[in-house]
Design a protein around this motif. Structure first.
Motif, PDB file in Angstrom:
ATOM      1  N   ALA A  93     -31.592  28.652  47.567  1.00 41.29           N
ATOM      2  CA  ALA A  93     -32.820  27.938  47.893  1.00 41.29           C
ATOM      3  C   ALA A  93     -33.461  28.519  49.149  1.00 41.29           C
ATOM      4  O   ALA A  93     -32.790  28.809  50.128  1.00 41.29           O
ATOM      5  CB  ALA A  93     -32.520  26.460  48.100  1.00 41.29           C
TER       6      ALA A  93
ATOM      7  N   LYS B 187     -35.768  27.813  52.279  1.00 38.14           N
ATOM      8  CA  LYS B 187     -36.150  26.627  53.040  1.00 38.14           C
ATOM      9  C   LYS B 187     -37.502  26.753  53.725  1.00 38.14           C
ATOM     10  O   LYS B 187     -38.190  25.759  53.939  1.00 38.14           O
ATOM     11  CB  LYS B 187     -35.096  26.325  54.111  1.00 38.14           C
TER      12      LYS B 187
ATOM     13  N   PHE C 169     -31.265  22.031  48.225  1.00 39.33           N
ATOM     14  CA  PHE C 169     -32.131  22.396  49.344  1.00 39.33           C
ATOM     15  C   PHE C 169     -31.459  22.151  50.689  1.00 39.33           C
ATOM     16  O   PHE C 169     -31.512  22.977  51.591  1.00 39.33           O
ATOM     17  CB  PHE C 169     -33.438  21.616  49.262  1.00 39.33           C
TER      18      PHE C 169
ATOM     19  N   PHE D 126     -42.354  23.509  47.368  1.00 39.30           N
ATOM     20  CA  PHE D 126     -40.907  23.726  47.383  1.00 39.30           C
ATOM     21  C   PHE D 126     -40.211  23.024  48.542  1.00 39.30           C
ATOM     22  O   PHE D 126     -38.976  22.940  48.565  1.00 39.30           O
ATOM     23  CB  PHE D 126     -40.601  25.234  47.425  1.00 39.30           C
TER      24      PHE D 126
ATOM     25  N   TYR E 298     -39.229  29.987  40.985  1.00 39.85           N
ATOM     26  CA  TYR E 298     -39.232  28.540  41.148  1.00 39.85           C
ATOM     27  C   TYR E 298     -38.514  27.886  39.976  1.00 39.85           C
ATOM     28  O   TYR E 298     -38.604  28.356  38.842  1.00 39.85           O
ATOM     29  CB  TYR E 298     -40.668  28.017  41.211  1.00 39.85           C
TER      30      TYR E 298
ATOM     31  N   ILE F 294     -37.984  23.840  43.487  1.00 41.62           N
ATOM     32  CA  ILE F 294     -37.228  24.628  44.460  1.00 41.62           C
ATOM     33  C   ILE F 294     -37.635  26.091  44.329  1.00 41.62           C
ATOM     34  O   ILE F 294     -37.742  26.618  43.218  1.00 41.62           O
ATOM     35  CB  ILE F 294     -35.712  24.485  44.235  1.00 41.62           C
TER      36      ILE F 294
ATOM     37  N   TYR G 186     -32.389  18.422  44.005  1.00 39.61           N
ATOM     38  CA  TYR G 186     -33.166  19.021  45.089  1.00 39.61           C
ATOM     39  C   TYR G 186     -32.473  18.781  46.432  1.00 39.61           C
ATOM     40  O   TYR G 186     -32.318  19.690  47.246  1.00 39.61           O
ATOM     41  CB  TYR G 186     -34.569  18.416  45.110  1.00 39.61           C
TER      42      TYR G 186
END
Length: 208
Positions: free
Chosen positions: A163, A165, A190, A120, A178, A155, A186
């Motif tokens: 999202a 991190k 993200f 991810f 996911y 993700i 993304y």
């Protein structure tokens, strides 16, 4: 000639379905297959490989310290084997990928490994890294982002649709889910902490 194949993709591309179909194709021709699955992934119970569309098969469980060349050799002594298939191959260690190359090179048996390419955070899994480096054939299984572009990234999102991190690379279960997205999506989600609404995309719960 036997080869090591790595079938990779983002999540929800039908890797497990493809694995089970490949196994069935061998069996339909009177050949014997051995399906290996990681002890890390216990979503459907131990010793079961199950696809999102409902088909499943028994498997031999291995842990990250298992010698897969020895395991295959032992299984081969008790029954004829024509092909080895590995589910969730991203969980393999470097040494286990090397052992699979020995299955091909010394036992002359094809090995079909299926797994995610990246996690991810966009980083390679250890197993995927060395499969990409050492496999004889690389085969991408494609899936689609909710934007309509090809999905190549994964993700992890929390229960609020944002999202995630940070966190452990491998996480089975829990509230996080996911989704597979394109590289552009993304980067937007993200890095900009964009929100993915559940109404935008179906969240895969089973097949990876």
């Amino acid at each position: 000639m036997a080869k090591l194949y790595f079938y990779y993709s983002a999540m929800n591309a039908g890797k497990t379905t493809h694995l089970l179909q490949s196994s069935y194709n061998y069996q339909e021709r009177g050949m014997k297959t051995l399906i290996l699955s990681s002890s890390i992934d216990n979503r459907f119970g131990r010793g079961v490989v199950k696809s999102r569309i409902g088909i499943q098969s028994e498997s031999i469980i291995f842990n990250q310290k298992e010698d897969l060349f020895r395991l295959v050799g032992t299984q081969r002594q008790s029954q004829p084997l024509d092909c080895v298939l590995v589910d969730e191959a991203q969980f393999l260690s470097k040494s286990q990928v090397y052992q699979l190359t020995d299955v091909v090179d010394k036992l002359h048996m094809p090995v079909l490994a299926y797994g995610l390419r990246t996690d991810f955070q966009g980083e390679l899994f250890e197993g995927s890294q060395y499969l990409l480096a050492w496999a004889d054939e690389l085969c991408e299984l494609k899936t689609i982002c909710h934007t309509g572009k090809k999905a190549t990234m994964v993700i992890r999102i929390d229960e609020n649709g944002r999202a995630v991190k940070t966190g452990q690379q491998i996480q089975i279960g829990g509230n996080d889910r996911y989704v597979s997205v394109s590289r552009a999506e993304y980067k937007r989600v993200f890095h900009d902490q964009g929100r993915i609404e559940p109404s935008q995309i179906s969240l895969p719960l089973e097949d990876t």
